[in-house]
Motif scaffolding. Structure first.
Motif, PDB file in Angstrom:
ATOM      1  N   LYS A  64       0.850  -1.180   0.000  1.00  0.00           N
ATOM      2  CA  LYS A  64       0.000   0.000   0.000  1.00  0.00           C
ATOM      3  C   LYS A  64       0.895   1.242   0.000  1.00  0.00           C
ATOM      4  N   ALA A  65       0.558   2.212  -0.847  1.00  0.00           N
ATOM      5  CA  ALA A  65       1.388   3.418  -0.931  1.00  0.00           C
ATOM      6  C   ALA A  65       1.487   4.110   0.427  1.00  0.00           C
ATOM      7  N   ASP A  66       0.374   4.138   1.167  1.00  0.00           N
ATOM      8  CA  ASP A  66       0.384   4.790   2.480  1.00  0.00           C
ATOM      9  C   ASP A  66       1.411   4.149   3.411  1.00  0.00           C
ATOM     10  N   THR A  67       1.421   2.820   3.432  1.00  0.00           N
ATOM     11  CA  THR A  67       2.358   2.093   4.297  1.00  0.00           C
ATOM     12  C   THR A  67       3.795   2.396   3.887  1.00  0.00           C
ATOM     13  N   ALA A  68       4.030   2.401   2.559  1.00  0.00           N
ATOM     14  CA  ALA A  68       5.382   2.618   2.056  1.00  0.00           C
ATOM     15  C   ALA A  68       5.864   4.029   2.385  1.00  0.00           C
ATOM     16  N   ILE A  69       4.968   4.998   2.234  1.00  0.00           N
ATOM     17  CA  ILE A  69       5.362   6.384   2.526  1.00  0.00           C
ATOM     18  C   ILE A  69       5.610   6.570   4.026  1.00  0.00           C
ATOM     19  N   LEU A  70       4.759   5.946   4.838  1.00  0.00           N
ATOM     20  CA  LEU A  70       4.954   6.031   6.294  1.00  0.00           C
ATOM     21  C   LEU A  70       6.297   5.419   6.706  1.00  0.00           C
ATOM     22  N   ARG A  71       6.647   4.341   6.029  1.00  0.00           N
ATOM     23  CA  ARG A  71       7.932   3.693   6.299  1.00  0.00           C
ATOM     24  C   ARG A  71       9.080   4.670   6.008  1.00  0.00           C
ATOM     25  N   CYS A  72       8.918   5.440   4.926  1.00  0.00           N
ATOM     26  CA  CYS A  72       9.953   6.412   4.565  1.00  0.00           C
ATOM     27  C   CYS A  72       9.996   7.581   5.556  1.00  0.00           C
TER      28      CYS A  72
END
Ligand code: ZN
Length: 304
Positions: free
Chosen positions: A243-251
């Protein structure tokens, strides 16, 4: 009962992030792999200890001091009457001992004798216990956790538990009597409070924002991801869909770990993610997961 949980070492966390965004010198790369493997071994051992008696106390990752000397304990187990010191080794492959020297095979490269480290630890812990007024016997063991490990010419009385012995060893531990819980809790409390927060021997390579690659690395294989479609990012290398949200939060989390003193703003994160997410998307994710501070152009986000 776990009285002191294990956390991922900060050095490992930093090196992992840097590895994906920077060409690290070989020594740092090796240090990263070494830490990653060591940590995986410790987590493996933690799982093995999970169903020990509830009255036992487990203290993980103790960094203590005695006589102005620092020492680290991977796992300290306090049973009724005995303290167990465990040093977990995730060695893999063939090793041998000759005249108290340890070698990795087949190259026969000498490695540090892990028993010396263990003995040093035990001596310093004994000194500290005496200072605190506790007189419990200490038993120390190297725990070889990797089933692919083989040690040749080990002496019979070696203070070590080999992979094939681990289950039996734990079964024996389970039968150790528990007693004097309050005294043990007091000891655990004191050791916990004496623990140093940050490891002064932590070695972090130098880095700055400009030299780091911007973008979103894949969570599985670390190759960089391309802009997303319908809210998902798919890795071109390994095929992982996230999920893009998860990936961005990870960053955002990576950014926070690398630059704890810098403010998290929408623009910073858009740049950090290499433009993979738009300002609108990033703002929405930050608003949802972080606390907004300030107004308008000066606004930034903090962890709740
Ligand atoms: Zn991937």
């Amino acid at each position: 009962m776990i009285n002191r949980p294990r956390f991922e070492p900060r050095e490992l966390e930093l090196l992992r992030i840097l590895t994906s965004r920077l060409e690290l010198p070989l020594k740092d790369k090796n240090q990263y792999l070494f830490l990653e493997k060591g940590y995986a071994g410790e987590l493996h051992f933690d799982r093995e200890l999970q169903d020990l008696h509830d009255d036992f106390i487990i203290l993980n990752d103790l960094l203590l001091e005695n006589s102005n000397t620092l020492f680290q304990i991977d796992t300290l187990l306090i049973t009724g009457s005995t303290l167990f010191v465990f040093e977990v080794k995730n060695y893999e492959g063939d090793y041998c001992i000759e005249n108290e020297r340890w070698y990795s095979l087949p190259s026969k490269t000498e490695i540090k004798n892990p028993l010396f480290q263990l003995q040093r630890c035990e001596t310093l812990l004994r000194g500290l216990l005496k200072e605190l007024g506790f007189h419990l016997p200490i038993k120390s063991h190297l725990i070889f956790i990797n089933p692919g490990f083989q040690l040749y010419q080990a002496p019979l009385n070696i203070s070590a538990v080999f992979p094939s012995q681990l289950k039996r060893f734990l079964k024996k531990l389970k039968n150790t009597p528990t007693a004097a819980k309050s005294r043990n809790s007091k000891l655990a409390e004191q050791l916990n409070s004496r623990c140093l927060k940050e490891n002064p021997y932590m070695r972090i390579p130098e880095y700055n924002y400009a030299q780091l690659r911007k973008g979103i690395p894949c969570d599985s294989c670390s190759s960089f991801l391309t802009p997303f479609t319908q809210g998902y990012l798919t890795c071109g290398e390994c095929g992982l869909k996230e999920k893009a949200d998860t990936a961005i939060l990870r960053c955002v989390n990576e950014f926070r770990v690398l630059f704890p003193d810098r403010k998290i703003t929408t623009n910073t994160i858009v740049d950090w993610c290499g433009g993979v997410g738009s300002g609108k998307t990033v703002r929405r994710i930050l608003v949802r997961n972080y606390e907004k501070k300030g107004r308008g152009k000066a606004s930034y986000y903090q962890r709740r």
